[in-house]
Scaffold this motif. Structure first.
Motif, PDB file in Angstrom:
ATOM      1  N   ARG A 138       5.140   1.422   5.598  1.00 32.46           N
ATOM      2  CA  ARG A 138       3.917   1.220   4.835  1.00 32.46           C
ATOM      3  C   ARG A 138       3.445  -0.206   5.032  1.00 32.46           C
ATOM      4  O   ARG A 138       4.240  -1.100   5.325  1.00 32.46           O
ATOM      5  CB  ARG A 138       4.159   1.466   3.345  1.00 32.46           C
ATOM      6  N   ARG A 139       2.157  -0.406   4.828  1.00 32.17           N
ATOM      7  CA  ARG A 139       1.617  -1.754   4.916  1.00 32.17           C
ATOM      8  C   ARG A 139       1.816  -2.504   3.611  1.00 32.17           C
ATOM      9  O   ARG A 139       1.683  -1.923   2.532  1.00 32.17           O
ATOM     10  CB  ARG A 139       0.103  -1.681   5.188  1.00 32.17           C
ATOM     11  N   VAL A 151       0.984  -7.612   6.623  1.00 31.63           N
ATOM     12  CA  VAL A 151      -0.217  -8.208   7.216  1.00 31.63           C
ATOM     13  C   VAL A 151      -0.821  -9.184   6.206  1.00 31.63           C
ATOM     14  O   VAL A 151      -0.499  -9.141   5.024  1.00 31.63           O
ATOM     15  CB  VAL A 151      -1.270  -7.132   7.576  1.00 31.63           C
ATOM     16  N   HIS A 155     -11.737  -9.711   0.683  1.00 29.96           N
ATOM     17  CA  HIS A 155     -11.802  -8.630   1.661  1.00 29.96           C
ATOM     18  C   HIS A 155     -10.807  -7.530   1.284  1.00 29.96           C
ATOM     19  O   HIS A 155     -11.113  -6.338   1.388  1.00 29.96           O
ATOM     20  CB  HIS A 155     -11.530  -9.178   3.065  1.00 29.96           C
ATOM     21  N   ILE A 185       0.877  -1.195   0.000  1.00 29.12           N
ATOM     22  CA  ILE A 185       0.000   0.000   0.000  1.00 29.12           C
ATOM     23  C   ILE A 185       0.895   1.220   0.000  1.00 29.12           C
ATOM     24  O   ILE A 185       1.050   1.916   1.020  1.00 29.12           O
ATOM     25  CB  ILE A 185      -0.902   0.026   1.239  1.00 29.12           C
ATOM     26  N   MET A 217      -4.469 -10.988   4.662  1.00 27.74           N
ATOM     27  CA  MET A 217      -5.891 -10.694   4.527  1.00 27.74           C
ATOM     28  C   MET A 217      -6.494 -11.653   3.497  1.00 27.74           C
ATOM     29  O   MET A 217      -5.791 -12.155   2.630  1.00 27.74           O
ATOM     30  CB  MET A 217      -6.045  -9.245   4.037  1.00 27.74           C
ATOM     31  N   VAL A 228     -11.789  -3.580   0.698  1.00 21.42           N
ATOM     32  CA  VAL A 228     -11.162  -2.504   1.476  1.00 21.42           C
ATOM     33  C   VAL A 228     -10.457  -1.519   0.545  1.00 21.42           C
ATOM     34  O   VAL A 228     -10.591  -0.299   0.689  1.00 21.42           O
ATOM     35  CB  VAL A 228     -10.161  -3.088   2.511  1.00 21.42           C
ATOM     36  N   THR A 277     -10.869   2.630   0.020  1.00 19.26           N
ATOM     37  CA  THR A 277      -9.865   3.615   0.435  1.00 19.26           C
ATOM     38  C   THR A 277      -9.001   4.116  -0.707  1.00 19.26           C
ATOM     39  O   THR A 277      -8.354   5.149  -0.566  1.00 19.26           O
ATOM     40  CB  THR A 277      -8.899   2.999   1.467  1.00 19.26           C
TER      41      THR A 277
END
Lengths: 293, 293
Positions: free
Chosen positions: A146-147, A176, A182, A127, A178, A186, A190
């Motif tokens: 950053r993710r 992360v 999903h 991201i 996910m 998301v 965003t």
């Protein structure tokens, strides 16, 4: 000196994201050799001159030879074509990953090309980005703090996930996991919806009779608000098609809310307007408080 | 040392804009005494401590006494009330100006209170601001290289316009003149509509089931895009009501365009999407090229 995390990394698509990944891993001492691949020989030559990659190939099947990790950093619409090209020659120990902004479409591409999604395929999405594109815009710090979202499939090997996690952590990112669908919902909310609004707004104004004058009187808020409308049109075209369902759903939800707000303006409904603005300000301030302004 | 441009300046509403104007004029050596006025004694006390104003009054009729220029820097919804309070006591040589984001409503307020719009009333709008508010957020450089739009009425004295022009030029601003209604249409397009979109987007996301997670995965583009949603809700409520007609028109034009874009996403119309994104990127890049990134 210990062995680097990756012996040979192959990056297909050496643009903003691919180039920044190469720079970050190099800076971290986490990679031996970096092989770039793309269709534009001039861009690849420039990437070599900038020290972003060590060498390049213009044929993906040649580029992936002997790589321990292959990163697909091409627009979403090109993923399947590249996978088809490299599938017959990929080493079975080689891990395949990508940086696409939509994950459902990439997983579908992999399932179609490889029949079952392979155990060494790790769908990923950093991201991070700017409205710039191309290797000249790349920089080693792009992913710091950053993710990066990994969306492993049921068939993905945990060791492959762990290796890609280490790769991104070496770039300073927070990794992360996910679920695929999903992730796409998301991100539609965003990122993909805001890009549609920015593009639509600038286009609405650009097509007005006095557009030249209108842009003359735009200020800092407008510049910030529309920054993402300077993003690469081809890339965003691909994202719209790839995340079609989630994006359509978000566009409908937003349009309904905007219609209600417009109706409130029309009937000068003070309570509705104030409550909406207060709720939004609170949510935005809370978001920024958590994300450092 | 020569006399300053303004002997005594009275600023009613010492917030981000009023406070920054005071700081800028002080820094330029363009003002003798600055009298602040407002309802919140604590804020005015703070403005004194920060050196933004020299002294304050909480009654506008007292504050304007002996001033050569009075600046109304209050929300649009408070303009008429303040005008009613100061009209009976204003010196006839005193120039009255404002900083409101909508000019039609302020001119209408003046016409209602003063019967004919007075010769020494100069409606003005500095195109500058941040999402912050309050005197603590004010700074002298806010107006540097920013546009200030004056919208004089037919009855406005040219000498009064010249004086307010000099005042803003002393702050480093570029002053232009525009017709009242045209100002309100241009600002509806470049500022008021974008604020509605930012507020509506953040509110749409905040009211979704997984809003916490959604904001967790928002990145830099989202932060820039939604910055203006952190603006003062009361101020924006007033702007919506004051620029009602032009804003409703812009909201309708934008909603139509967004519906067309959403339809294009729905039917996966590659040509429509690419053309829209390319047009928008070109317009936005051209705007930024002119406005320094």
């Amino acid at each position: 000196m210990s062995d680097p995390l990756l012996q040979r990394l192959c990056i297909i698509g050496v643009g903003l994201i691919g180039g920044s990944l190469a720079r970050a891993l190099r800076q971290a001492g986490a990679v031996g050799e970096i092989v770039g691949c793309g269709r534009n020989r001039e861009q690849l030559q420039k990437a070599c001159e900038l020290g972003v990659i060590d060498r390049f190939e213009t044929d993906a099947a040649t580029a992936v030879k002997g790589a321990d990790v292959v990163v697909l950093a091409v627009p979403l619409g090109s993923m399947r074509r590249i996978m088809e090209r490299i599938a017959p020659v990929m080493d079975e120990n080689c891990i395949l990953t990508d940086v696409g902004s939509v994950k459902g479409s990439v997983v579908a591409d992999a399932a179609a090309v490889f029949k079952t999604p392979p155990a060494n395929f790790v769908p990923a999405h950093p991201i991070a980005g700017t409205e710039q594109s191309g290797v000249e815009a790349s920089f080693a710090e792009l992913f710091r703090q950053r993710r990066v979202i990994l969306t492993p499939c049921q068939t993905t090997a945990p060791e492959a996930v762990a290796r890609i996690r280490s790769m991104w952590e070496a770039c300073g990112a927070e990794v992360v996991e996910m679920e695929v669908m999903h992730h796409d919902e998301v991100l539609a909310a965003t990122s993909h919806l805001p890009h549609m609004l920015a593009y639509a707004l600038v286009d609405t104004l650009a097509r007005m009779d006095d557009s030249k004058e209108i842009f003359d009187y735009a200020a800092g808020g407008f510049r910030d608000f529309t920054r993402i409308a300077s993003s690469d049109p081809d890339m965003w075209h691909d994202i719209c098609l790839a995340n079609h369902d989630a994006l359509v759903k978000m566009l409908e939800a937003f349009s309904d809310d905007l219609r209600q707000l417009a109706d409130a303006v029309k009937r000068a409904d003070s309570d509705f307007l104030k409550q909406t603005f207060i709720r939004a300000k609170q949510a935005r301030d809370a978001f920024c408080h958590k994300n450092g302004g």
